[in-house]
Design a protein around this motif. Structure first.
Motif, PDB file in Angstrom:
ATOM      1  N   ASP A  74       0.821  -1.220   0.000  1.00 36.26           N
ATOM      2  CA  ASP A  74       0.000   0.000   0.000  1.00 36.26           C
ATOM      3  C   ASP A  74       0.854   1.269   0.000  1.00 36.26           C
ATOM      4  O   ASP A  74       0.393   2.341  -0.398  1.00 36.26           O
ATOM      5  CB  ASP A  74      -0.932   0.014   1.219  1.00 36.26           C
ATOM      6  N   GLU A  75       2.094   1.143   0.423  1.00 35.69           N
ATOM      7  CA  GLU A  75       3.021   2.275   0.429  1.00 35.69           C
ATOM      8  C   GLU A  75       3.967   2.216  -0.761  1.00 35.69           C
ATOM      9  O   GLU A  75       5.078   2.752  -0.717  1.00 35.69           O
ATOM     10  CB  GLU A  75       3.814   2.298   1.737  1.00 35.69           C
ATOM     11  N   ASP A  76       3.528   1.537  -1.845  1.00 33.36           N
ATOM     12  CA  ASP A  76       4.330   1.384  -3.060  1.00 33.36           C
ATOM     13  C   ASP A  76       5.624   0.617  -2.775  1.00 33.36           C
ATOM     14  O   ASP A  76       6.668   0.876  -3.364  1.00 33.36           O
ATOM     15  CB  ASP A  76       4.660   2.745  -3.689  1.00 33.36           C
ATOM     16  N   GLY A  77       5.536  -0.343  -1.845  1.00 34.74           N
ATOM     17  CA  GLY A  77       6.703  -1.122  -1.468  1.00 34.74           C
ATOM     18  C   GLY A  77       6.829  -2.427  -2.225  1.00 34.74           C
ATOM     19  O   GLY A  77       6.033  -2.759  -3.109  1.00 34.74           O
ATOM     20  N   TYR A  89      10.298 -11.690  -5.463  1.00 37.46           N
ATOM     21  CA  TYR A  89       9.639 -10.499  -4.927  1.00 37.46           C
ATOM     22  C   TYR A  89       8.397 -10.164  -5.739  1.00 37.46           C
ATOM     23  O   TYR A  89       8.219 -10.626  -6.874  1.00 37.46           O
ATOM     24  CB  TYR A  89      10.595  -9.295  -4.928  1.00 37.46           C
ATOM     25  N   THR A  90       7.526  -9.355  -5.149  1.00 37.37           N
ATOM     26  CA  THR A  90       6.341  -8.861  -5.836  1.00 37.37           C
ATOM     27  C   THR A  90       6.025  -7.472  -5.304  1.00 37.37           C
ATOM     28  O   THR A  90       6.374  -7.131  -4.168  1.00 37.37           O
ATOM     29  CB  THR A  90       5.125  -9.788  -5.625  1.00 37.37           C
ATOM     30  N   ASP A  91       5.362  -6.667  -6.133  1.00 36.36           N
ATOM     31  CA  ASP A  91       4.884  -5.363  -5.665  1.00 36.36           C
ATOM     32  C   ASP A  91       3.380  -5.236  -5.890  1.00 36.36           C
ATOM     33  O   ASP A  91       2.835  -4.141  -5.949  1.00 36.36           O
ATOM     34  CB  ASP A  91       5.644  -4.213  -6.328  1.00 36.36           C
ATOM     35  N   THR A  92       2.705  -6.399  -6.023  1.00 40.52           N
ATOM     36  CA  THR A  92       1.248  -6.412  -6.160  1.00 40.52           C
ATOM     37  C   THR A  92       0.646  -7.333  -5.102  1.00 40.52           C
ATOM     38  O   THR A  92       1.273  -8.323  -4.689  1.00 40.52           O
ATOM     39  CB  THR A  92       0.806  -6.916  -7.544  1.00 40.52           C
TER      40      THR A  92
END
Length: 381
Positions: A71-74, A91-94
């Motif tokens: 949620d913090e673009d992490g 890793y993932t960012d979704t």
């Protein structure tokens, strides 16, 4: 990395390019161990979304932490299966990508270049959650060699990591058995092991409940008529031979018997685990869908409003401080490793240890009943 005869990978130095800088020793988390710690706070937690909780190993704490970072673009790092059903870090960012990281994977994961990727995102200013075993978190901390305000490290109460080689052998034999081996439910002369496809694996399936979790394997198998059948192997904890051998400590990595990261020495921000025994101390929150215990070490950095939390005074579990015991049967097991009698020997060894455990429990029960248990306990101490 070289695999030894037990199926574990170890680093090997290329002497032709080594410049004797000593950096590998300077960052070694075994040579330079952290200090023992006590958590700042301990919570019993469970995710408010039952769907997430049922697809998680316990209470869904990891998903809540990971979603807060995204949620913090992490970016979130975790362990997932590859196409051959071995385990590696990615890793993932979704939020959709978190599904692959959810749930326990009782196999040693390959870190690969995940430390480098995490460092890249940290230097770019993005928030990073890195999850892994305590020793992996200790390794990451030593690799980075500095603290980052935008890094959140999450480890878990670890029993130890079993051999990836043993895991491959188990999958190979189980697939062969389901595809036409002796006692197979789909025995057919034209079915070959290589034609079967594993569709999904769950080490902690909750169909029978959280406390009596099962190992679930879904196979797509040719039926000999041009179509495919879906085969679901679902075995409870006390029936699945791979889990029984793992929990009996027959094929853990040797270093797990002298773990350098016990007692929260990994330096992680948060430690998560199963809240075993919740039915005895907090029966009002136990619905057998899973409850997590969360140890906070470096303050609460995230909004966890999606979790139901109850603060606890303390929580004790053997695996937090003590390494798994090295069993005498370990050498006997690996003597039959990659041989046809490997799993037969596993059944034999597990049965012996179960018999010893049952006898011990019976003796304790009798001593408690006649009032001698506490007296003898004081004498032994």
């Amino acid at each position: 990395m070289r695999e030894d005869n037990e199926g574990f990978s170890y680093p090997e130095v290329d002497r032709e390019v080594c410049i004797d800088c000593g950096l590998c020793e300077k960052v070694c988390p075994v040579i330079h161990q952290g200090d023992k710690r006590k958590p700042l706070a301990v919570y019993a937690v469970k995710h408010k979304d039952d769907k997430i909780r049922l697809s998680s190993s316990s209470g869904g704490a990891f998903t809540a932490l990971a979603e807060s970072v995204i949620d913090e673009d992490g970016v979130v790092f975790g362990a997932k299966f590859d196409e051959d059903w071995s385990v590696f870090h990615d890793y993932t960012d979704t939020k959709e990508g978190l599904a692959a990281f959810r749930g326990s994977k009782y196999v040693q994961s390959r870190v690969g270049d995940s430390f480098k990727k995490a460092e890249y995102f940290l230097k770019a200013g993005r928030k990073v959650l890195f999850s892994g075993t305590p020793c992996q978190i200790a390794g990451l901390k030593r690799f980075l060699r500095k603290e980052y305000d935008n890094l959140l490290t999450v480890d878990f109460i670890c029993h130890g990591v079993p051999s990836p080689g043993v895991w491959r052998e188990y999958l190979k034999e189980e697939t062969a058995r389901q595809c036409g081996g002796k006692n197979s439910v789909l025995s057919h002369p034209n079915i070959k092991e290589r034609e079967a496809r594993i569709e999904s694996i769950s080490f902690r399936d909750k169909r029978l409940g959280w406390k009596k979790y099962s190992f679930a394997l879904t196979l797509s198998v040719p039926n000999g008529h041009g179509a495919k059948n879906t085969v679901l192997l679902s075995e409870p904890l006390n029936k699945n031979i791979f889990l029984r051998g793992f929990l009996t400590d027959l094929y853990l990595r040797p270093s797990c018997h002298a773990c350098p990261a016990k007692s929260f020495k990994s330096g992680s921000d948060i430690t998560i685990g199963d809240f075993w025994g919740v039915q005895y101390v907090m029966p009002e929150i136990d619905d057998d869908k899973g409850v997590s215990v969360v140890f906070v070490h470096h303050g609460e950095k995230l909004d966890l409003s999606c979790l139901e939390k109850i603060k606890m005074e303390s929580y004790n579990q053997y695996s937090v401080e003590k390494s798994s015991e090295k069993k005498i049967g370990r050498r006997f097991f690996f003597g039959s490793y990659r041989k046809h009698d490997m799993w037969r020997n596993t059944y034999f060894l597990v049965s012996i240890y179960q018999f010893k455990y049952d006898i011990r429990q019976l003796v304790v029960k009798v001593l408690k009943k006649i009032g001698l248990f506490e007296y003898l306990k004081r004498i032994v101490k």
